[in-house]
Design a protein around this motif. Structure first.
Motif: not given
Length: 356
Positions: A117-123, A127-128, A314-320
């Protein structure tokens, strides 16, 4: 934490680091193949004397060519080192790839859940949305997909999640129970591991496990026979800002949960949690913040893990960074009463109360 301040590498060192980044996928797949084919274990058994390419090929039942390319790639990756007579011996790095549980749990998670799935990181960035999740199927988030993931991916996901959270529970449960709570909300309770441990630690406390319907089903199966009229379930999708908590909790527990949401979603969830919490209640948040890590490798790992959320989860979170989370708490009407680092494996425990 001063791991990332300044740039003091010489040009040749910086170029060497750049080359390592360029070849990083090869290094990962080399390590994975060396372990899966038993070569790490074979070379480890040779001890400091080491093995020749021919000996490794014989013991692993692969071709001399296959053994040679993997051993040489592992040599450049510092998984092996050369003895005085040019045999291959296992390095300290190779030892940890072979035997360290944290390293293996992480490698399995990266390989089975993230790699394709990481292949699609830029997308995903543009696209968020988690564009890499489509390698498994059509879902909005990984959480609703968990029960339908391929067995290897599902097993690796849960193993990674539990490894980094479960080890801390025994440390934090006494802190959660010291205020004698009557009703705890385990928000994002997943498989019910925390709920199980805390009802065993206190035979009077009641717990409401709050999560997505799929996770609720899994938790019910896990906790079957232990409910004893003290565990309740509340299925909910907290991305829906109209979805409210049940009221009446004197303690709310959130472990590795809020990193699954954007800043705006976190603030909304915390505001709704505030409405469900009694005036003198406690909100406990256990998270791994990259700026609170003792070692640079810990901070690095969390920074990379953020890209799993971007591409797969999810496209919008992270380790903060901790400041982001604390700011969300303030915006939601909480203040931090107690702030404890180095819980479990790099966790921080924030104990919060409502602002008056």
């Amino acid at each position: 934490m001063d791991f990332f301040r300044g740039d003091d590498k010489r040009a040749v060192e910086a170029k060497e680091e750049a080359q390592k980044i360029a070849w990083a996928p090869f290094v990962f797949q080399t390590a994975k193949a060396l372990k899966a084919l038993g070569i790490l274990k074979i070379v480890d058994q040779a001890g400091e004397e080491g093995y020749t390419t021919e000996q490794v090929a014989h013991h692993s039942n692969i071709s001399r060519y296959g053994a040679r390319v993997l051993l040489e790639a592992g040599l450049g990756s510092h998984i092996f080192y050369l003895t005085s007579d040019d045999k291959f011996a296992l390095s300290k790095t190779g030892f940890f790839i072979l035997r360290d549980e944290m390293t293996n749990v992480t490698m399995n998670f990266v390989n089975d859940v993230c790699y394709q799935g990481l292949y699609y990181l830029q997308d995903a960035i543009i696209n968020q949305k988690p564009e890499g999740l489509k390698v498994f199927g059509e879902w909005d988030t990984v959480y609703e997909a968990l029960n339908d993931l391929p067995p290897d991916a599902r097993e690796s996901w849960y193993a990674f999640d539990h490894y980094f959270s479960d080890v801390a529970f025994s440390e934090v449960i006494p802190r959660v129970l010291k205020h004698k709570p009557r009703m705890i909300y385990d928000v994002g309770g997943n498989t019910g591991e925390f709920t199980e441990q805390i009802i065993q630690a206190d035979h009077h406390v009641k717990v409401t496990l709050i999560d997505l319907p799929g996770q609720i089903r899994t938790a019910k199966e896990k906790l079957n026979g232990q409910l004893d009229n003290r565990v309740y379930f509340h299925p909910i999708d907290l991305r829906d800002q109209e979805a409210s908590f049940p009221t009446g909790a004197d303690t709310i527990w959130m472990s590795q949960f809020l990193d699954c949401f954007s800043e705006e979603e976190i603030t909304s969830i915390l505001q709704r949690a505030k409405g469900a919490l009694t005036d003198d209640g406690n909100l406990h948040i256990m998270e791994t913040f990259w700026d609170r890590q003792r070692f640079e490798a810990g901070a690095f790992s969390l920074q990379q893990l953020s890209l799993y959320f971007t591409t797969i989860a999810n496209g919008n979170s992270q380790m903060y960074h901790s400041k982001v989370m604390i700011n969300c708490l303030h915006e939601a009407g909480f203040y931090v009463e107690e702030d404890i680092d180095q819980v479990g494996i790099g966790h921080t425990l924030l104990t919060c109360r409502k602002k008056r």
